[in-house]
Design an enzyme around this catalytic site. Structure first.
Site, short mmCIF file in Angstrom:
data_model
loop_
_atom_site.label_atom_id
_atom_site.label_comp_id
_atom_site.label_asym_id
_atom_site.label_seq_id
_atom_site.Cartn_x
_atom_site.Cartn_y
_atom_site.Cartn_z
N LYS A 408 31.43 11.05 -16.29
CA LYS A 408 31.51 9.99 -17.30
C LYS A 408 32.97 9.87 -17.71
O LYS A 408 33.62 10.87 -18.00
CB LYS A 408 30.66 10.35 -18.51
CG LYS A 408 30.93 9.49 -19.75
CD LYS A 408 30.19 10.02 -20.97
CE LYS A 408 30.61 9.29 -22.24
NZ LYS A 408 29.86 9.73 -23.44
N TYR A 508 24.49 4.87 -20.06
CA TYR A 508 23.67 4.42 -21.19
C TYR A 508 24.30 4.77 -22.54
O TYR A 508 23.60 4.90 -23.54
CB TYR A 508 22.26 5.01 -21.11
CG TYR A 508 21.60 4.79 -19.78
CD1 TYR A 508 21.03 3.56 -19.45
CD2 TYR A 508 21.56 5.80 -18.82
CE1 TYR A 508 20.44 3.35 -18.21
CE2 TYR A 508 20.98 5.60 -17.59
CZ TYR A 508 20.42 4.36 -17.28
OH TYR A 508 19.84 4.16 -16.05
N HIS A 509 25.62 4.89 -22.57
CA HIS A 509 26.31 5.21 -23.82
C HIS A 509 27.10 4.01 -24.35
O HIS A 509 28.20 4.15 -24.87
CB HIS A 509 27.25 6.41 -23.61
CG HIS A 509 26.54 7.67 -23.25
ND1 HIS A 509 27.20 8.80 -22.80
CD2 HIS A 509 25.22 7.99 -23.27
CE1 HIS A 509 26.30 9.76 -22.55
NE2 HIS A 509 25.10 9.28 -22.83
N TYR A 510 26.53 2.83 -24.22
CA TYR A 510 27.23 1.63 -24.69
C TYR A 510 27.32 1.64 -26.22
O TYR A 510 26.47 2.20 -26.91
CB TYR A 510 26.53 0.36 -24.19
CG TYR A 510 25.03 0.34 -24.35
CD1 TYR A 510 24.45 -0.07 -25.55
CD2 TYR A 510 24.18 0.69 -23.31
CE1 TYR A 510 23.09 -0.11 -25.71
CE2 TYR A 510 22.82 0.66 -23.45
CZ TYR A 510 22.26 0.26 -24.65
OH TYR A 510 20.91 0.24 -24.81
N HIS A 511 28.36 1.01 -26.72
CA HIS A 511 28.64 1.04 -28.16
C HIS A 511 29.54 -0.15 -28.50
O HIS A 511 29.99 -0.88 -27.63
CB HIS A 511 29.31 2.35 -28.55
CG HIS A 511 30.52 2.69 -27.72
ND1 HIS A 511 30.42 3.25 -26.45
CD2 HIS A 511 31.85 2.55 -27.95
CE1 HIS A 511 31.62 3.43 -25.96
NE2 HIS A 511 32.52 3.00 -26.84
#
Length: 568
Positions: A408, A508-511
């Protein structure tokens, strides 16, 4: 006999004598305040209205309920309806489930990368890989949070949902490979975010059962809280008096039967009662726009009327951390494990891994069909992919004798934006993340791959790869798979920069979308509006730690306590 053991014994007796497996479904019985939205009155009043029963929302609502009345809206159902779906062995199948009303809602960004949005009580903690690690010190300092209170909030979460992993063969070898590859020192087991290799917490118990943010509702005062499931919030309501600032006073929501209801703040002239958005990085900016808070020209073009506040930064600053996996077929049996060990590098990539995951072929086919249908529906400008998807069932047979190492990219620095596609709050808006727009992100990706190659070729990991297989050769496996809908410009893994661009996936760590200092202030109050806050990952300027769920749950608890202190 304590309560937990008594309840377990009762479940076993029921199962034996009545042939009914109620041991896990009975978990929902603890939450008498959890109701289907069809049972909601046409009008109700609460001190706090929390939109979103997810990773932040559950922690926030449970805390606020100690000294105020709280209403929580969750657009999905309950994880207790199908407890085995959250077990570790069903992780992939649950995440990729595209059936109607599944807990994971597929969306595809304008970049051509497929992603998922949680629609279940507990949010992303119900469908994620379960790794629990705290944020780095710099994140806490930049957010202006009090260190001692942050520590206490983390501990509050950890008492309910976090476990120390049972480390076995593959994860031990992965750890050894990271150390041999230079990701040092060996930090052992710790929740803290520090450079080097470590094991951290997981939200799976020793039996492989997942514990989620929904479990934090065990802290709630049941007399002060109501959770409506299958409740879709359509609009936040505002009062506007003369030249005064707009003030949120309630919401309009729809139940599964199509009936509309209204919930309002109990005392609308109180400066304490508030509407709080905790709907996540996609839905929070989307719902602000649908309620008339956002870029005025964009809202008007979509028929949103009236425009409450021209807020051009709503939907801006969207980011998603790029992720890349490398699959390593193993000559040795491997345990079923999700992320337990992580390598936190000095250059800004995080290296994680899992083993023994299996993938249902029928689900794979249905997932790919769902991707095709969504591309057609949204008219995404993607390459023709029908031929790419032909005969993929054979290619996607993932055996249990394999490991996967992922990286990541920290941050990231690349930014995008979110826009309305229509005025349906349950539909996906248009989201662009602009992966690798910033060259620094690309450099981190290349360094991350070089590190993964060293891990695979290390002596410590050698037991779990076939002799003669190389790290670079294993990278080529991904080129045969539809990891995204982006055009492929290379046919080998030797050009790592192009490889990063072509094969990018999401972790899946969108912000972003409601960022601190741009849409909300340091107390997470929406700029220019009274009685409205946003408390979730949409406020982040970067993704905290290696994995954000710990910090998002912590933030819900932290802000809940701060709000209650202001109330007294």
């Amino acid at each position: 006999m304590d309560f937990h053991n008594f309840r377990l014994l009762r479940c076993i007796l029921v199962a034996v004598f009545f042939f009914h497996d109620s041991c896990y479904s009975d978990e929902a019985g603890k939450y008498s305040f959890m109701k289907d939205a069809t049972l909601a009155p046409k009008l109700s009043h609460f001190d706090y209205i929390v939109i979103g029963g997810g990773t932040a929302g559950c922690a926030l609502a449970a805390t606020l309920s100690q000294n105020a009345t709280v209403l929580v809206f969750e657009r999905g159902g309950s994880p207790y309806d199908n407890p085995t779906a959250t077990d570790i062995g069903n992780f992939v199948n649950t995440l990729l489930d595209t059936t109607p009303n599944s807990w994971s809602q597929l969306f595809i960004s304008q970049d051509g990368v497929y992603n998922s949005r949680a629609r279940v009580l507990g949010g992303g903690t119900v469908i994620n890989a379960g790794f629990y690690s705290r944020a780095e010190e710099e994140f806490v300092a930049e957010a202006g949070l009090e260190r001692a209170e942050v520590e206490a909030a983390y501990e509050w979460v950890e008492k309910k949902v976090v476990f120390e992993p049972q480390v076995k063969g593959w994860q031990s070898a992965f750890r050894d490979g990271l150390l041999e590859a230079g990701v040092t020192p060996n930090n052992g087991f710790t929740y803290e975010h520090i450079v080097g290799t470590k094991f951290s917490g997981i939200i799976f118990d020793p039996d492989g059962h997942r514990h989620t943010a929904a479990n934090l509702l065990e802290y709630a005062n049941p007399d002060n809280i109501v959770v409506y499931l299958h409740a879709s919030v359509h609009k936040i309501l505002f009062t506007i008096k003369g030249n005064e600032r707009p003030k949120a006073y309630g919401v309009i929501f729809q139940d599964a039967g199509g009936v509309y209801h209204t919930a309002e703040l109990a005392t609308q002239d109180s400066i304490m009662n508030e509407v709080i958005l905790s709907a996540g990085a996609i839905a929070s900016p989307q719902l602000l726009m649908l309620s008339g808070v956002g870029p005025a020209a964009h809202l008007t073009a979509h028929g949103v009327n009236p425009v409450i506040v021209d807020h051009p930064m709503v939907g801006q600053g969207m980011a998603d951390n790029p992720m890349h996996p490398v699959f390593i077929p193993s000559p040795e049996p491997v345990e079923v494990s999700l992320v337990q060990a992580v390598g936190i590098t000095k250059f800004g990539s995080y290296i994680e891994g899992g083993s023994g995951l299996s993938l249902s072929i029928s689900l794979t086919r249905s997932f790919l069909d769902a991707v095709l249908n969504l591309v057609k529906k949204t008219k995404l400008p993607m390459q023709p992919i029908s031929k790419l998807f032909e005969s993929l069932d054979l290619r996607l047979k993932v055996t249990t004798k394999a490991g996967v190492i992922i990286q990541k990219v920290n941050g990231p620095l690349s930014r995008g934006h979110l826009e309305l596609r229509n005025t349906d709050p349950d539909d996906n808006p248009s989201v662009t993340f602009n992966y690798y727009q910033d060259p620094e992100d690309l450099n981190k990706c290349v360094e991350g791959f070089n590190t993964i190659i060293k891990v695979i070729e290390s002596k410590g990991y050698s037991k779990y790869k076939y002799p003669g297989s190389s790290g670079r050769g294993l990278l080529n496996l991904i080129l045969a798979l539809p990891t995204n809908l982006r055009p492929r410009h290379i046919t080998s893994a030797f050009d790592l920069k192009q490889y990063c661009k072509d094969t990018v996936m999401t972790i899946y760590h969108y912000h972003g979308g409601c960022q601190v200092g741009k849409v909300v202030d340091n107390d997470y109050k929406v700029l220019g509006i009274d009685a409205l806050r946003v408390i979730d990952g949409s406020t982040f300027l970067k993704s905290p730690g290696t994995n954000p769920q710990a910090t998002i749950m912590m933030l819900g608890r932290y802000m809940g306590q701060k709000i209650l202190r202001e109330r007294t």
